[in-house]
Design a protein around this motif. Structure first.
Motif, PDB file in Angstrom:
ATOM      1  N   ILE A  32       0.860  -1.184   0.000  1.00 37.54           N
ATOM      2  CA  ILE A  32       0.000   0.000   0.000  1.00 37.54           C
ATOM      3  C   ILE A  32       0.894   1.231   0.000  1.00 37.54           C
ATOM      4  O   ILE A  32       1.842   1.305   0.792  1.00 37.54           O
ATOM      5  CB  ILE A  32      -0.902   0.026   1.259  1.00 37.54           C
ATOM      6  CG1 ILE A  32      -1.743  -1.251   1.327  1.00 37.54           C
ATOM      7  CG2 ILE A  32      -1.776   1.277   1.270  1.00 37.54           C
ATOM      8  CD1 ILE A  32      -2.668  -1.324   2.532  1.00 37.54           C
ATOM      9  N   ASP A  33       0.632   2.152  -0.896  1.00 34.02           N
ATOM     10  CA  ASP A  33       1.357   3.431  -0.882  1.00 34.02           C
ATOM     11  C   ASP A  33       0.402   4.504  -1.366  1.00 34.02           C
ATOM     12  O   ASP A  33      -0.471   4.240  -2.188  1.00 34.02           O
ATOM     13  CB  ASP A  33       2.592   3.383  -1.793  1.00 34.02           C
ATOM     14  CG  ASP A  33       3.596   4.496  -1.452  1.00 34.02           C
ATOM     15  OD1 ASP A  33       4.685   4.173  -0.967  1.00 34.02           O
ATOM     16  OD2 ASP A  33       3.267   5.688  -1.644  1.00 34.02           O
ATOM     17  N   ARG A  34       0.587   5.714  -0.858  1.00 32.10           N
ATOM     18  CA  ARG A  34      -0.313   6.789  -1.311  1.00 32.10           C
ATOM     19  C   ARG A  34       0.077   7.260  -2.705  1.00 32.10           C
ATOM     20  O   ARG A  34      -0.715   7.867  -3.406  1.00 32.10           O
ATOM     21  CB  ARG A  34      -0.326   7.937  -0.312  1.00 32.10           C
ATOM     22  CG  ARG A  34       1.006   8.563  -0.103  1.00 32.10           C
ATOM     23  CD  ARG A  34       0.910   9.866   0.650  1.00 32.10           C
ATOM     24  NE  ARG A  34       2.238  10.382   0.770  1.00 32.10           N
ATOM     25  CZ  ARG A  34       2.881  10.563   1.916  1.00 32.10           C
ATOM     26  NH1 ARG A  34       2.280  10.331   3.047  1.00 32.10           N
ATOM     27  NH2 ARG A  34       4.117  11.012   1.919  1.00 32.10           N
ATOM     28  N   LYS A  35       1.324   6.983  -3.110  1.00 28.90           N
ATOM     29  CA  LYS A  35       1.753   7.373  -4.455  1.00 28.90           C
ATOM     30  C   LYS A  35       1.573   6.193  -5.406  1.00 28.90           C
ATOM     31  O   LYS A  35       2.139   5.125  -5.177  1.00 28.90           O
ATOM     32  CB  LYS A  35       3.234   7.764  -4.448  1.00 28.90           C
ATOM     33  CG  LYS A  35       3.505   9.024  -3.670  1.00 28.90           C
ATOM     34  CD  LYS A  35       4.940   9.490  -3.945  1.00 28.90           C
ATOM     35  CE  LYS A  35       5.466  10.324  -2.796  1.00 28.90           C
ATOM     36  NZ  LYS A  35       6.622   9.717  -2.111  1.00 28.90           N
ATOM     37  N   GLY A  36       0.822   6.421  -6.469  1.00 23.46           N
ATOM     38  CA  GLY A  36       0.527   5.356  -7.419  1.00 23.46           C
ATOM     39  C   GLY A  36       1.747   4.875  -8.181  1.00 23.46           C
ATOM     40  O   GLY A  36       1.711   3.814  -8.809  1.00 23.46           O
ATOM     41  N   ASP A  37       2.862   5.643  -8.143  1.00 24.72           N
ATOM     42  CA  ASP A  37       4.055   5.221  -8.886  1.00 24.72           C
ATOM     43  C   ASP A  37       5.169   4.741  -7.957  1.00 24.72           C
ATOM     44  O   ASP A  37       6.329   4.645  -8.362  1.00 24.72           O
ATOM     45  CB  ASP A  37       4.557   6.354  -9.800  1.00 24.72           C
ATOM     46  CG  ASP A  37       4.957   7.588  -8.999  1.00 24.72           C
ATOM     47  OD1 ASP A  37       4.712   7.614  -7.773  1.00 24.72           O
ATOM     48  OD2 ASP A  37       5.518   8.521  -9.600  1.00 24.72           O
ATOM     49  N   ALA A  38       4.831   4.431  -6.695  1.00 27.37           N
ATOM     50  CA  ALA A  38       5.858   3.927  -5.771  1.00 27.37           C
ATOM     51  C   ALA A  38       6.412   2.612  -6.346  1.00 27.37           C
ATOM     52  O   ALA A  38       5.640   1.755  -6.782  1.00 27.37           O
ATOM     53  CB  ALA A  38       5.261   3.705  -4.390  1.00 27.37           C
TER      54      ALA A  38
ATOM     55  N   LEU B  89       5.146  -1.145  -5.733  1.00 30.62           N
ATOM     56  CA  LEU B  89       3.799  -1.552  -6.153  1.00 30.62           C
ATOM     57  C   LEU B  89       3.856  -2.533  -7.321  1.00 30.62           C
ATOM     58  O   LEU B  89       3.040  -3.450  -7.415  1.00 30.62           O
ATOM     59  CB  LEU B  89       2.961  -0.322  -6.546  1.00 30.62           C
ATOM     60  CG  LEU B  89       2.648   0.678  -5.413  1.00 30.62           C
ATOM     61  CD1 LEU B  89       1.982   1.927  -5.977  1.00 30.62           C
ATOM     62  CD2 LEU B  89       1.745   0.048  -4.357  1.00 30.62           C
TER      63      LEU B  89
ATOM     64  N   SER C 218      -1.588  -4.677  -4.993  1.00 30.07           N
ATOM     65  CA  SER C 218      -1.218  -3.324  -4.591  1.00 30.07           C
ATOM     66  C   SER C 218      -2.451  -2.444  -4.468  1.00 30.07           C
ATOM     67  O   SER C 218      -3.455  -2.667  -5.154  1.00 30.07           O
ATOM     68  CB  SER C 218      -0.231  -2.731  -5.589  1.00 30.07           C
ATOM     69  OG  SER C 218      -0.835  -2.634  -6.855  1.00 30.07           O
TER      70      SER C 218
ATOM     71  N   THR D 153      -3.438   1.816  -3.852  1.00 30.81           N
ATOM     72  CA  THR D 153      -2.962   3.181  -3.681  1.00 30.81           C
ATOM     73  C   THR D 153      -3.874   3.860  -2.658  1.00 30.81           C
ATOM     74  O   THR D 153      -5.053   4.072  -2.934  1.00 30.81           O
ATOM     75  CB  THR D 153      -3.006   3.948  -5.020  1.00 30.81           C
ATOM     76  OG1 THR D 153      -2.282   3.176  -5.983  1.00 30.81           O
ATOM     77  CG2 THR D 153      -2.377   5.321  -4.907  1.00 30.81           C
TER      78      THR D 153
ATOM     79  N   ASP E 178      -3.684   6.298   1.369  1.00 32.30           N
ATOM     80  CA  ASP E 178      -2.896   6.967   2.401  1.00 32.30           C
ATOM     81  C   ASP E 178      -3.321   6.414   3.771  1.00 32.30           C
ATOM     82  O   ASP E 178      -4.511   6.433   4.102  1.00 32.30           O
ATOM     83  CB  ASP E 178      -3.195   8.468   2.295  1.00 32.30           C
ATOM     84  CG  ASP E 178      -2.352   9.306   3.233  1.00 32.30           C
ATOM     85  OD1 ASP E 178      -1.791  10.302   2.762  1.00 32.30           O
ATOM     86  OD2 ASP E 178      -2.264   8.976   4.439  1.00 32.30           O
TER      87      ASP E 178
END
Ligand SMILES: Nc1ncnc2c1ncn2[C@@H]1O[C@H](COP(=O)(O)OP(=O)(O)O)[C@@H](O)[C@H]1O
Ligand SMILES: [Mg+2]
Length: 386
Positions: free
Chosen positions: A29-35, A38, A44, A46, A48
């Motif tokens: 899980i990441d708030r940035k879709g391009d981490a 992912l 994955s 997206t 926060d």
């Protein structure tokens, strides 16, 4: 088994790589879709961890474990709350993390435990190191040779609204060790050597039995165990030190999953620190024993006709990477290589029974990248002052 990894940058990539090796399914899980992590994980999301608490809670609800791969205090407390509500083991120790975030506090604890630290100012004299107590990633760290440099280094720490730690500038090999504790007892794993680039960022990690001699090796392991037991560590931390001519001097502890070093340890010894952590949270032991091998873990950027060794921060700009086995002669790679691309990055991990075997694989990998990708130049820079 499924693990929820919250944070998709360098620590997240590390957690995905190790989970995959342990046969554990991954959700990042990441708030940035391009981490970057992912694209490496099985699933994955997206979102926060603070602003989208409900979505994160829902995504984590079918995980067996959750590990944060981020260091933002709000996100960490939100995750602690979510995992408590869901009754899922949280592979993180908030209290130990709090201690390790303050070099002032952790140095006090280490000094009282008899851990060898760089001498404090003013006793140490010049050259000295000035660093902010609560930052990480070498932010605000300066080496100073005289009063004027000291004044501007202290101003920099003040600008960061932090407390300065001033201590002896120590030089030698940078070494690191991981430690896992269950709240009462702790165990240390293999030591690694951390090699820096010209910006003092880590470009390579080496794990091999000869990094420390027997006496320094057992002292480092004991330091890790003692500190972890003193703070009642209930998860994972690493200890960073410099091996000086007078022995080890500990720079800091960090109670979170590190990037790079666990993958190097796994490649050399076969011991998977993430698996150890998961088993420790279940009150079990993996029974894994080090095979005592060797490994090298290194980052490169290929651009402008050159293959350049780079630090992990620069590697972190990798876009939608994948994990590939036997990539251009390397045992394992994390890469966004594409034949049509004029810029791409790679982390190469090579293992062997001896340092010479690892060196041969590294040379073969470098030769193939340069030949096959038309990189005419090989660049590998070191810090000005080591
Ligand atoms: N006493 C010291 N002597 C020499 N170099 C140091 C010393 N303290 C820190 N450094 C250098 O600065 C880097 C960052 O310092 P560190 O204490 O690890 O803080 P952080 O990683 O949290 O920014 C270290 O990796 C090391 O290269
Ligand atoms: Mg550090």
């Amino acid at each position: 088994m499924r693990i929820g990894i919250v944070g998709g940058a360098l620590q997240g990539m590390e957690a995905v790589l190790l989970s995959g090796k342990a046969g554990i399914e991954t959700l990042v899980i990441d708030r940035k879709g391009d981490a970057p992590a992912l694209s490496l994980s099985d699933y994955s999301v997206t979102a926060d961890a603070v602003k989208d608490r409900e979505a994160v809670r829902k995504a984590l609800s079918d995980c067996d474990f959750v590990i944060p791969a981020c260091e933002e205090i709000d996100a960490l407390s939100s995750l602690e709350g979510i995992t408590r509500e869901l009754e899922i083991p949280f592979l993180f120790d908030m209290e130990a993390y709090g201690i390790s975030c303050s070099k002032e506090r952790s140095n006090e604890i280490m000094a009282s435990a008899g851990v060898p630290l760089p001498r404090p100012w003013p006793e140490c004299g010049f050259p000295a190191i000035v660093k902010p107590s609560s930052q990480s990633g070498s932010i605000g760290v300066s080496a100073v040779d005289d009063d004027e440099e000291m004044r501007s280094a202290l101003k920099e720490v003040e600008r960061l609204k932090d407390v300065p730690i001033v201590q002896e500038f120590v030089s030698g090999k940078s070494v690191s060790i991981e430690v896992i504790g269950n709240g009462e007892t702790a165990s240390s794993y293999a030591a690694t050597e951390v090699v820096l680039d010209s910006n003092y960022d880590c470009k390579m990690v080496i794990c091999e039995p000869g990094i420390l001699n027997d006496a320094d090796g057992s002292e480092f392991g004991k330091i890790g165990k003692d500190v972890a037991e003193r703070i009642g560590l209930r998860a994972l931390m690493d200890v960073e030190a410099i091996l000086t001519n007078n022995g080890l001097r500990v720079l800091e502890i960090d109670a979170r999953i590190p990037s790079q070093t666990p993958a190097a340890v796994e490649a050399a010894t076969g011991v998977n620190i993430l698996k150890e952590l998961v088993f420790s949270a279940m009150g079990k032991s993996t029974g894994a024993v080090s095979r005592g091998g060797c490994s090298a873990y290194e980052h490169y950027v290929i651009a402008d006709g050159a293959m350049r060794a780079c630090g992990e921060k620069e590697f972190g700009h990798v876009r939608s990477p994948r994990i590939e086995e036997r990539f251009m002669g390397a045992d394992l790679a994390i890469t966004d290589h594409g034949w049509e691309k004029d810029e791409w990055r790679v982390t190469a991990i090579n293992s062997g029974r001896t340092p010479a075997e690892v060196l041969e694989k590294r040379k073969e990998f470098i030769r193939r990248v340069m030949d096959e990708c038309g990189a005419g130049e090989y660049i590998d820079r070191s810090p000005r002052r080591v």
